[in-house]
Write a protein that holds these residues in place. Structure first.
Motif, PDB file in Angstrom:
ATOM      1  N   LYS A 156      30.258 -30.814  -2.392  1.00 33.56           N
ATOM      2  CA  LYS A 156      29.306 -31.470  -3.278  1.00 33.56           C
ATOM      3  C   LYS A 156      28.378 -30.477  -3.979  1.00 33.56           C
ATOM      4  O   LYS A 156      27.992 -30.666  -5.129  1.00 33.56           O
ATOM      5  CB  LYS A 156      28.466 -32.443  -2.455  1.00 33.56           C
ATOM      6  CG  LYS A 156      27.681 -33.428  -3.280  1.00 33.56           C
ATOM      7  CD  LYS A 156      28.530 -34.581  -3.711  1.00 33.56           C
ATOM      8  CE  LYS A 156      27.717 -35.635  -4.425  1.00 33.56           C
ATOM      9  NZ  LYS A 156      28.439 -36.899  -4.512  1.00 33.56           N
ATOM     10  N   MET A 157      28.017 -29.445  -3.270  1.00 29.01           N
ATOM     11  CA  MET A 157      27.080 -28.488  -3.859  1.00 29.01           C
ATOM     12  C   MET A 157      27.666 -27.894  -5.135  1.00 29.01           C
ATOM     13  O   MET A 157      26.963 -27.696  -6.121  1.00 29.01           O
ATOM     14  CB  MET A 157      26.770 -27.375  -2.855  1.00 29.01           C
ATOM     15  CG  MET A 157      26.065 -27.882  -1.623  1.00 29.01           C
ATOM     16  SD  MET A 157      25.478 -26.566  -0.555  1.00 29.01           S
ATOM     17  CE  MET A 157      27.005 -25.928   0.119  1.00 29.01           C
ATOM     18  N   ALA A 158      28.967 -27.629  -5.091  1.00 29.12           N
ATOM     19  CA  ALA A 158      29.608 -27.045  -6.264  1.00 29.12           C
ATOM     20  C   ALA A 158      29.635 -28.029  -7.429  1.00 29.12           C
ATOM     21  O   ALA A 158      29.326 -27.670  -8.565  1.00 29.12           O
ATOM     22  CB  ALA A 158      31.025 -26.609  -5.908  1.00 29.12           C
TER      23      ALA A 158
ATOM     24  N   GLN B  72      27.705 -30.575  -7.877  1.00 34.88           N
ATOM     25  CA  GLN B  72      26.325 -30.772  -8.321  1.00 34.88           C
ATOM     26  C   GLN B  72      25.931 -29.703  -9.330  1.00 34.88           C
ATOM     27  O   GLN B  72      25.348 -29.997 -10.367  1.00 34.88           O
ATOM     28  CB  GLN B  72      25.375 -30.662  -7.120  1.00 34.88           C
ATOM     29  CG  GLN B  72      25.248 -31.899  -6.300  1.00 34.88           C
ATOM     30  CD  GLN B  72      24.338 -31.726  -5.092  1.00 34.88           C
ATOM     31  OE1 GLN B  72      24.097 -32.663  -4.374  1.00 34.88           O
ATOM     32  NE2 GLN B  72      23.851 -30.521  -4.846  1.00 34.88           N
ATOM     33  N   LEU B  73      26.243 -28.479  -8.959  1.00 34.18           N
ATOM     34  CA  LEU B  73      25.858 -27.367  -9.820  1.00 34.18           C
ATOM     35  C   LEU B  73      26.522 -27.496 -11.188  1.00 34.18           C
ATOM     36  O   LEU B  73      25.880 -27.337 -12.227  1.00 34.18           O
ATOM     37  CB  LEU B  73      26.275 -26.052  -9.161  1.00 34.18           C
ATOM     38  CG  LEU B  73      26.044 -24.785  -9.994  1.00 34.18           C
ATOM     39  CD1 LEU B  73      24.573 -24.632 -10.332  1.00 34.18           C
ATOM     40  CD2 LEU B  73      26.540 -23.546  -9.244  1.00 34.18           C
TER      41      LEU B  73
ATOM     42  N   ASN C 243      25.062 -30.554 -12.921  1.00 38.48           N
ATOM     43  CA  ASN C 243      23.605 -30.551 -13.013  1.00 38.48           C
ATOM     44  C   ASN C 243      23.004 -31.893 -12.609  1.00 38.48           C
ATOM     45  O   ASN C 243      22.094 -32.419 -13.256  1.00 38.48           O
ATOM     46  CB  ASN C 243      23.151 -30.167 -14.418  1.00 38.48           C
ATOM     47  CG  ASN C 243      21.675 -29.809 -14.461  1.00 38.48           C
ATOM     48  OD1 ASN C 243      21.119 -29.355 -13.462  1.00 38.48           O
ATOM     49  ND2 ASN C 243      21.029 -30.038 -15.589  1.00 38.48           N
ATOM     50  N   LYS C 244      23.546 -32.465 -11.553  1.00 36.38           N
ATOM     51  CA  LYS C 244      23.034 -33.724 -11.022  1.00 36.38           C
ATOM     52  C   LYS C 244      23.076 -33.672  -9.509  1.00 36.38           C
ATOM     53  O   LYS C 244      24.058 -33.211  -8.938  1.00 36.38           O
ATOM     54  CB  LYS C 244      23.925 -34.891 -11.455  1.00 36.38           C
ATOM     55  CG  LYS C 244      23.686 -35.379 -12.840  1.00 36.38           C
ATOM     56  CD  LYS C 244      24.626 -36.533 -13.141  1.00 36.38           C
ATOM     57  CE  LYS C 244      24.721 -36.758 -14.635  1.00 36.38           C
ATOM     58  NZ  LYS C 244      25.925 -37.510 -15.000  1.00 36.38           N
ATOM     59  N   THR C 245      22.034 -34.161  -8.867  1.00 35.56           N
ATOM     60  CA  THR C 245      22.037 -34.168  -7.408  1.00 35.56           C
ATOM     61  C   THR C 245      22.340 -35.552  -6.851  1.00 35.56           C
ATOM     62  O   THR C 245      22.745 -35.683  -5.714  1.00 35.56           O
ATOM     63  CB  THR C 245      20.669 -33.739  -6.857  1.00 35.56           C
ATOM     64  OG1 THR C 245      19.700 -34.711  -7.234  1.00 35.56           O
ATOM     65  CG2 THR C 245      20.271 -32.375  -7.383  1.00 35.56           C
TER      66      THR C 245
ATOM     67  N   MET D 266      20.423 -25.790  -6.566  1.00 38.39           N
ATOM     68  CA  MET D 266      21.840 -26.128  -6.392  1.00 38.39           C
ATOM     69  C   MET D 266      22.683 -24.861  -6.362  1.00 38.39           C
ATOM     70  O   MET D 266      23.621 -24.736  -5.586  1.00 38.39           O
ATOM     71  CB  MET D 266      22.303 -27.049  -7.521  1.00 38.39           C
ATOM     72  CG  MET D 266      21.595 -28.380  -7.533  1.00 38.39           C
ATOM     73  SD  MET D 266      22.279 -29.569  -8.699  1.00 38.39           S
ATOM     74  CE  MET D 266      21.811 -28.838 -10.262  1.00 38.39           C
TER      75      MET D 266
ATOM     76  N   LEU E 269      24.758 -23.418  -3.104  1.00 37.55           N
ATOM     77  CA  LEU E 269      26.202 -23.161  -3.160  1.00 37.55           C
ATOM     78  C   LEU E 269      26.512 -21.761  -2.641  1.00 37.55           C
ATOM     79  O   LEU E 269      27.422 -21.571  -1.833  1.00 37.55           O
ATOM     80  CB  LEU E 269      26.689 -23.306  -4.604  1.00 37.55           C
ATOM     81  CG  LEU E 269      28.148 -22.950  -4.849  1.00 37.55           C
ATOM     82  CD1 LEU E 269      29.074 -23.829  -4.026  1.00 37.55           C
ATOM     83  CD2 LEU E 269      28.493 -23.072  -6.332  1.00 37.55           C
TER      84      LEU E 269
ATOM     85  N   ARG F 212      31.231 -32.590   3.228  1.00 34.81           N
ATOM     86  CA  ARG F 212      31.131 -32.265   1.799  1.00 34.81           C
ATOM     87  C   ARG F 212      29.964 -31.335   1.500  1.00 34.81           C
ATOM     88  O   ARG F 212      29.696 -31.034   0.347  1.00 34.81           O
ATOM     89  CB  ARG F 212      30.928 -33.550   0.993  1.00 34.81           C
ATOM     90  CG  ARG F 212      32.188 -34.265   0.646  1.00 34.81           C
ATOM     91  CD  ARG F 212      31.870 -35.381  -0.339  1.00 34.81           C
ATOM     92  NE  ARG F 212      32.236 -36.678   0.176  1.00 34.81           N
ATOM     93  CZ  ARG F 212      31.428 -37.724   0.303  1.00 34.81           C
ATOM     94  NH1 ARG F 212      30.160 -37.615  -0.039  1.00 34.81           N
ATOM     95  NH2 ARG F 212      31.876 -38.853   0.770  1.00 34.81           N
ATOM     96  N   ARG F 213      29.232 -30.969   2.535  1.00 35.83           N
ATOM     97  CA  ARG F 213      28.079 -30.099   2.371  1.00 35.83           C
ATOM     98  C   ARG F 213      26.975 -30.715   1.512  1.00 35.83           C
ATOM     99  O   ARG F 213      26.327 -30.004   0.742  1.00 35.83           O
ATOM    100  CB  ARG F 213      28.485 -28.730   1.807  1.00 35.83           C
ATOM    101  CG  ARG F 213      29.619 -28.054   2.538  1.00 35.83           C
ATOM    102  CD  ARG F 213      29.307 -27.786   4.019  1.00 35.83           C
ATOM    103  NE  ARG F 213      28.127 -26.968   4.191  1.00 35.83           N
ATOM    104  CZ  ARG F 213      26.984 -27.396   4.734  1.00 35.83           C
ATOM    105  NH1 ARG F 213      26.878 -28.627   5.173  1.00 35.83           N
ATOM    106  NH2 ARG F 213      25.975 -26.590   4.870  1.00 35.83           N
TER     107      ARG F 213
END
Lengths: 323, 323
Positions: free
Chosen positions: A50-52, A54-55, A58-60, B51, B55, B114-115
């Motif tokens: 998810k972190m990737a 998200q980056l 550009n949304k959390t 973010m 990552l 999914r972190r």
DNA sequence: CTGAAAGCGCTTACAG
DNA sequence: CTGAAAGCGCTTACAG
């Protein structure tokens, strides 16, 4: 190491873009290709990071909920419905209790800027510089930050006045008001305004204690009030905790309720929490919560919203007013 | 667009690595260089993007807190202290209420995978497959997931027995038990075990209603109990909401408390929330919360922890037992 | 003490 | 419908 999209692509014999399209359920993937990818994902026990994403996006999909304390019936109930509503739109709620560490309030703004969260609900009374939260997706309750920050409130003035009129009609002669004042301009102040206006209209003296206190510090306020106005036979209490403390204090001091002392509170109908039923003005907490989330999501999407939303309260008769 | 580390580096005339070192407060940066960077950051009003660093570091610094409902005194108080403790270690709390949508419970596991979060606190009773949460940093309360999942509990058995003995000593002759049973093996069940054991020891008949219910559905259970055992003159109620509902029901049915009916509850001392003071076994919620966070952070760091942590309760006399 | 470069694991135009 | 490639904004060895 956990498998990545690359591992899945290799195993399925496709490009990583294709895997991504499968994950995100986009149409443009052939059936056999999709199946290959799905199989590979299963086999590797793959979970997309998810972190990737998200980056990249550009949304959390996270909103922060800022309350003074969560272990308070009003805030807890609000949190419950905010979480429920946010979940429907794929958002989760980051919980921040600010009373122990006031800096947390202003930190929320940084968190939005740092892209830790997409937006925030402010249910607090700390003073902030208007410019700081400019362009931040924020929604508040009761308080008037600035035109940029929409807020939800209830009909504080009218509801309070109506409740007080009811109490007077039921025989209260020496009517007081007790509340914990917010630190900033907030529509909660309309409650005391309504009280004062009504006292003027009725030609009754004002007996009011309305101070800034922390949650958990209600006793002091109640003691002040009781010492100052021992003659009071009816009181409007602004806030649930305060009303509980007041009730207890009144009983402990030998007063019979409602005979010696009528009580009406703003907030109070939390049946699960307490046996006592105080006559009260009940805010539509669920509706408020859902509206707040609705407004916040609009803000996050960059849509414009109305600044002020007023929801109607309900007057609930309990055992603390005369028949 | 918000400024990035690149913009800062360019403006300060340094490399992006240097900017990163300044952000992360690492020592190895010269004073004049640091100042240049700091100035550039200020000038651009720069906020590092979380973010991206998440990552890179593979850390979210977020823990999920899973409760059935947050608007319940026990869970709310627990949440309050968990948030407070987590904050001390730089973690924030993602709030998940699962009762409305039970799938949320199992989704949490995916979220760890999914972190989206680094770990989770499970305060729920849904049944899970042991293998699913293998290697996931999870801590629980009362329930025994498996050896891999540490949990915090209180001395349920002893505290319940002692409380019941007190009540009998104070004259209760027909003693009942009412509780909402957890769905899974949990130390909460020791409360009923203690009751049953004591009834056997004392040669008293068992009068118990202990069923699986949802929060908010306590009335049914209480009604069942009252219909089944109207003769009861003393009851142990497992859980705060249940005790409030029971109290109200007893009063409404014309019983005098504590003369006709003595009540002791497990959980109950939430002074802020309610005027009534039920005699109760009080769990050390703050201590439990802090211990939970402590254990979870250890798990996240990959350290080993003890599986079971038992904390001592406190017996609090209220007005629902005889003097 | 500092810079250039690789890489975290994705998404998304861009071709084909 | 699908692959190769660029890039999201950082952090972190690696040299120097």
């Amino acid at each position: 190491m956990a498998p990545t999209i690359k591992d899945v692509a290799k195993k399925a014999g496709v490009g990583i873009g294709t895997v991504s399209r499968v994950i995100n359920k986009q149409k443009a993937v052939g059936d056999k290709t999709r199946d290959k990818v799905l199989d590979a994902m299963k086999e590797l026990n793959y979970s997309p990071n998810k972190m990737a994403s998200q980056l990249r996006k550009n949304k959390t999909k996270i909103i922060a909920l800022l309350v003074p304390v969560i272990n308070h019936p009003f805030f807890a109930k609000l949190a419950y419905f905010i979480e429920d509503e946010a979940d429907k739109f794929g958002y989760t709620v980051l919980l921040v209790s600010s009373q122990q560490r006031v800096e947390k309030e202003v930190e929320i703004i940084s968190r939005i800027k740092r892209r830790e969260v997409d937006g925030a609900v402010f249910v607090t009374h700390f003073m902030h510089d208007e410019k700081v939260f400019k362009d931040c997706p924020i929604v508040s309750i009761d308080r008037t930050f600035s035109k940029d920050v929409p807020y939800v409130t209830s009909n504080n003035y009218d509801a309070t006045k109506k409740a007080l009129e009811y109490m007077i009609e039921k025989g209260a002669k020496k009517v007081g008001f007790i509340g914990s004042k917010p630190l900033v301009e907030s529509e909660v102040m309309d409650r005391e305004r309504a009280y004062i206006d009504l006292m003027k209209e009725k030609n009754m003296p004002v007996r009011s204690v309305n101070e800034i206190i922390l949650h958990g510090d209600e006793s002091r306020l109640v003691n002040d009030f009781m010492n100052k106005y021992p003659e009071v036979d009816g009181v409007f209490v602004s806030g649930y905790s305060l009303s509980q403390v007041f009730y207890k204090n009144a009983v402990d001091s030998g007063r019979k309720i409602p005979d010696d002392m009528q009580i009406i509170s703003y907030d109070g109908e939390f049946t699960q929490w307490s046996v006592n039923q105080i006559t009260c003005v009940e805010q539509p907490i669920e509706e408020m919560a859902r509206k707040i989330v609705d407004l916040l999501i609009k803000k996050i999407r960059g849509e414009t919203t109305q600044t002020r939303t007023v929801l109607e309260t309900r007057f609930v008769l309990g055992s603390t007013t005369k028949k």
